[in-house]
Write an enzyme that holds these catalytic residues in place. Sequence first.
Site, PDB file in Angstrom:
ATOM      1  N   ARG A 118       3.293  38.371  13.286  1.00  0.00           N
ATOM      2  CA  ARG A 118       3.904  37.361  12.393  1.00  0.00           C
ATOM      3  C   ARG A 118       4.371  36.119  13.116  1.00  0.00           C
ATOM      4  NH1 ARG A 118       5.305  42.134  10.072  1.00  0.00           N
ATOM      5  NH2 ARG A 118       4.058  42.447   8.203  1.00  0.00           N
ATOM      6  N   LYS A 140      -1.876  21.579  15.300  1.00  0.00           N
ATOM      7  CA  LYS A 140      -2.930  22.127  14.439  1.00  0.00           C
ATOM      8  C   LYS A 140      -3.673  23.204  15.215  1.00  0.00           C
ATOM      9  CE  LYS A 140      -4.476  18.242  11.595  1.00  0.00           C
ATOM     10  NZ  LYS A 140      -5.690  17.514  11.241  1.00  0.00           N
ATOM     11  N   GLU A 182     -12.291   9.630  21.706  1.00  0.00           N
ATOM     12  CA  GLU A 182     -10.963   9.761  21.072  1.00  0.00           C
ATOM     13  C   GLU A 182      -9.966   8.794  21.710  1.00  0.00           C
ATOM     14  OE1 GLU A 182     -10.628  11.559  18.398  1.00  0.00           O
ATOM     15  OE2 GLU A 182     -12.137  13.145  18.518  1.00  0.00           O
ATOM     16  N   LYS A 224      -0.142   9.665  19.637  1.00  0.00           N
ATOM     17  CA  LYS A 224      -0.384  10.820  18.762  1.00  0.00           C
ATOM     18  C   LYS A 224       0.929  11.522  18.442  1.00  0.00           C
ATOM     19  CE  LYS A 224      -2.901  14.701  17.306  1.00  0.00           C
ATOM     20  NZ  LYS A 224      -3.981  15.648  17.406  1.00  0.00           N
ATOM     21  N   GLU A 234       0.083  16.012   7.858  1.00  0.00           N
ATOM     22  CA  GLU A 234      -1.003  15.170   7.396  1.00  0.00           C
ATOM     23  C   GLU A 234      -0.954  14.867   5.913  1.00  0.00           C
ATOM     24  OE1 GLU A 234      -4.679  15.951   9.358  1.00  0.00           O
ATOM     25  OE2 GLU A 234      -5.831  14.807   7.918  1.00  0.00           O
ATOM     26  N   ARG A 238      -0.631  10.463   9.222  1.00  0.00           N
ATOM     27  CA  ARG A 238      -1.455  11.158  10.214  1.00  0.00           C
ATOM     28  C   ARG A 238      -2.936  10.897   9.984  1.00  0.00           C
ATOM     29  NH1 ARG A 238      -0.105  17.173  12.700  1.00  0.00           N
ATOM     30  NH2 ARG A 238      -1.934  17.311  14.007  1.00  0.00           N
ATOM     31  N   ASN A 242      -7.801   9.794  11.795  1.00  0.00           N
ATOM     32  CA  ASN A 242      -9.174  10.087  11.373  1.00  0.00           C
ATOM     33  C   ASN A 242     -10.109   8.880  11.456  1.00  0.00           C
ATOM     34  OD1 ASN A 242      -8.476  12.691  10.863  1.00  0.00           O
ATOM     35  ND2 ASN A 242      -8.077  12.352   8.689  1.00  0.00           N
ATOM     36  N   HIS A 245     -13.851   9.300  11.739  1.00  0.00           N
ATOM     37  CA  HIS A 245     -14.157  10.714  11.542  1.00  0.00           C
ATOM     38  C   HIS A 245     -14.853  11.021  10.219  1.00  0.00           C
ATOM     39  CE1 HIS A 245     -11.894  11.273  15.169  1.00  0.00           C
ATOM     40  NE2 HIS A 245     -12.033  12.585  15.130  1.00  0.00           N
ATOM     41  N   HIS A 249     -17.964  13.065  10.900  1.00  0.00           N
ATOM     42  CA  HIS A 249     -18.155  14.454  10.467  1.00  0.00           C
ATOM     43  C   HIS A 249     -19.446  14.622   9.683  1.00  0.00           C
ATOM     44  CE1 HIS A 249     -13.627  15.462  10.887  1.00  0.00           C
ATOM     45  NE2 HIS A 249     -14.304  15.887  11.937  1.00  0.00           N
ATOM     46  N   HIS A 261     -19.268  15.655  18.875  1.00  0.00           N
ATOM     47  CA  HIS A 261     -18.147  15.051  18.159  1.00  0.00           C
ATOM     48  C   HIS A 261     -17.809  13.630  18.639  1.00  0.00           C
ATOM     49  CE1 HIS A 261     -14.575  14.993  15.699  1.00  0.00           C
ATOM     50  NE2 HIS A 261     -13.839  14.680  16.751  1.00  0.00           N
TER      51      HIS A 261
HETATM   52  N1  LIG Z   1      -6.126  21.107  17.027  1.00  0.00           N
HETATM   53  C1  LIG Z   1      -6.461  19.851  16.937  1.00  0.00           C
HETATM   54  O1  LIG Z   1      -5.656  19.000  16.512  1.00  0.00           O
HETATM   55  C2  LIG Z   1      -7.813  19.412  17.387  1.00  0.00           C
HETATM   56  C3  LIG Z   1      -8.094  18.054  17.541  1.00  0.00           C
HETATM   57  C4  LIG Z   1      -9.362  17.695  18.030  1.00  0.00           C
HETATM   58  C5  LIG Z   1     -10.288  18.670  18.336  1.00  0.00           C
HETATM   59  N2  LIG Z   1      -9.984  19.983  18.175  1.00  0.00           N
HETATM   60  C6  LIG Z   1     -10.958  21.022  18.514  1.00  0.00           C
HETATM   61  O2  LIG Z   1     -11.196  20.980  19.912  1.00  0.00           O
HETATM   62  C7  LIG Z   1     -12.458  21.570  20.159  1.00  0.00           C
HETATM   63  C8  LIG Z   1     -13.187  20.770  21.223  1.00  0.00           C
HETATM   64  O3  LIG Z   1     -12.406  20.772  22.408  1.00  0.00           O
HETATM   65  P1  LIG Z   1     -13.078  20.462  23.817  1.00  0.00           P
HETATM   66  O4  LIG Z   1     -13.940  19.292  23.715  1.00  0.00           O
HETATM   67  O5  LIG Z   1     -11.960  20.477  24.811  1.00  0.00           O
HETATM   68  O6  LIG Z   1     -14.059  21.705  24.001  1.00  0.00           O
HETATM   69  P2  LIG Z   1     -14.034  23.068  24.836  1.00  0.00           P
HETATM   70  O7  LIG Z   1     -12.709  23.726  24.803  1.00  0.00           O
HETATM   71  O8  LIG Z   1     -15.196  23.840  24.365  1.00  0.00           O
HETATM   72  O9  LIG Z   1     -14.304  22.570  26.331  1.00  0.00           O
HETATM   73  C9  LIG Z   1     -15.524  21.933  26.641  1.00  0.00           C
HETATM   74  C10 LIG Z   1     -16.199  22.559  27.861  1.00  0.00           C
HETATM   75  O10 LIG Z   1     -15.491  22.184  29.049  1.00  0.00           O
HETATM   76  C11 LIG Z   1     -15.172  23.330  29.830  1.00  0.00           C
HETATM   77  N3  LIG Z   1     -13.920  22.982  30.532  1.00  0.00           N
HETATM   78  C12 LIG Z   1     -12.675  22.895  30.018  1.00  0.00           C
HETATM   79  N4  LIG Z   1     -11.827  22.398  30.930  1.00  0.00           N
HETATM   80  C13 LIG Z   1     -12.533  22.189  32.061  1.00  0.00           C
HETATM   81  C14 LIG Z   1     -12.202  21.687  33.346  1.00  0.00           C
HETATM   82  N5  LIG Z   1     -10.984  21.244  33.637  1.00  0.00           N
HETATM   83  N6  LIG Z   1     -13.174  21.646  34.285  1.00  0.00           N
HETATM   84  C15 LIG Z   1     -14.428  22.043  33.974  1.00  0.00           C
HETATM   85  N7  LIG Z   1     -14.815  22.499  32.764  1.00  0.00           N
HETATM   86  C16 LIG Z   1     -13.871  22.571  31.821  1.00  0.00           C
HETATM   87  C17 LIG Z   1     -15.078  24.443  28.826  1.00  0.00           C
HETATM   88  O11 LIG Z   1     -15.266  25.699  29.422  1.00  0.00           O
HETATM   89  C18 LIG Z   1     -16.204  24.074  27.853  1.00  0.00           C
HETATM   90  O12 LIG Z   1     -17.417  24.487  28.390  1.00  0.00           O
HETATM   91  C19 LIG Z   1     -13.200  21.624  18.842  1.00  0.00           C
HETATM   92  O13 LIG Z   1     -13.303  22.962  18.425  1.00  0.00           O
HETATM   93  C20 LIG Z   1     -12.299  20.833  17.897  1.00  0.00           C
HETATM   94  O14 LIG Z   1     -12.357  21.310  16.574  1.00  0.00           O
HETATM   95  C21 LIG Z   1      -8.777  20.361  17.710  1.00  0.00           C
HETATM   96 ZN   LIG Z   2     -11.906  13.918  16.737  1.00  0.00          ZN
END
Ligand SMILES: NC(=O)c1ccc[n+]([C@@H]2O[C@H](COP(=O)([O-])OP(=O)(O)OC[C@H]3O[C@@H](n4cnc5c(N)ncnc54)[C@H](O)[C@@H]3O)[C@@H](O)[C@H]2O)c1
Ligand SMILES: [Zn+2]
Length: 359
Positions: A118, A140, A182, A224, A234, A238, A242, A245, A249, A261
Amino acid sequence: VPGEPASHSRITIGKGFLAELPALIEPYLNGRSPFWIWDQKVLLGWRQQLLDWGWPDPLQDAKVIPFVASEAEKRLAAIEQLASTLILRGADRGAMLIAVGGGVTGDVAGFLSSIYMRGIPCLQVPTTLLAQVDSSVGGKTGVDLELGKNLLGTFHQPRAVWIDMQFLESLPVEEFRQGMAEVIKTAMIGDARLWEHLELNREAIGGRDPEALLQMVSACVRLKAEVVRQDARESGLRRVLNLGHTVGHALEKVSAYTVRHGDAVAIGMVAAAKLSLLRGKLQEGVLERLRALCGDWELPVGIPAEFRIEDILSSLQADKKIFGGILHFILPVSIGRVDEEDDLSMVELAEVLASMQCK
Ligand SMILES: NC(=O)c1ccc[n+]([C@@H]2O[C@H](COP(=O)([O-])OP(=O)(O)OC[C@H]3O[C@@H](n4cnc5c(N)ncnc54)[C@H](O)[C@@H]3O)[C@@H](O)[C@H]2O)c1
Ligand SMILES: [Zn+2]
């Protein structure tokens, strides 16, 4: 962040404090037992360095759980598996999760912590540029369904976020580029000084100069955090986050996620700028500066020829049906200033998208 109960995340940004991380998190544990969920790739890549710093071997530590992070793993199945591992390793309601990795690891570990027994608190240690400037801040969390991304999730503010530039040393160029979209978005929304920093310091940032990165990442986080503080769930403000986006998307979907992305957001930002221009709202020179900055990072600014504009428009329409009727568009006005529009017609959109199609 306002809410019931009100919560806050302390965000620390710096370079080279990683060695001390276990000691740094100590005051945040409040007697809780820390369980680490590490992106496996990051863990293996940094293990020797951690050992050199005197950390216990993470591969021998029952409280360290490696997680194979990829979008394909961002599913309920991963939540179930990690939860079972936590139970078997003795994590109870007095545990705290520490997510070390990119956005996938952060979203999964954050979601898990919000529902595990929980709900237990979590800490975020983002290791990709995208996670540092975007996903680790704001609370999020979520996982994907077959039918779409991030369709299950919660709002769960981390107690603290530690952002160390050092992690970016090992980040592949391609991942860095994606994160830059971003960063550019953030500057366009509300930080003209950041925009200038980006224009003037391409070399230093690309060379991962810690000072240049620190200035860039902290500016993004500050913006942010401020937006999230004012609108945690949001309901309004917030939405400025976007920018780029909506079209982004749609393009990701139409391409079955072969367009990444960051690339999609870059195209989406150009579309938003062109819509703004069409409406006579965009300050002169902004579109050219946006194109140039995207170009610095090899981010695309046109719609690849293989995607049909009609398909992108239908995908937008489908989103509109699913998510409440109105297509909200955030349009740039000048560098650092945006406006919200919700009366854009499909005709205007079609015109702009058609003008962006690559031959
Ligand atoms: N929660 C939110 O507000 C929010 C906002 C934007 C995006 N997201 C989410 O984030 C995700 C994308 O995140 P991402 O781009 O970080 O992807 P990811 O976590 O898949 O990382 C990308 C790649 O980099 C590698 N990696 C990570 N750190 C590293 C480092 N320091 N050195 C070498 N390799 C490294 C990972 O193993 C992976 O292969 C999506 O699923 C998206 O929906 C969430
Ligand atoms: Zn984004």
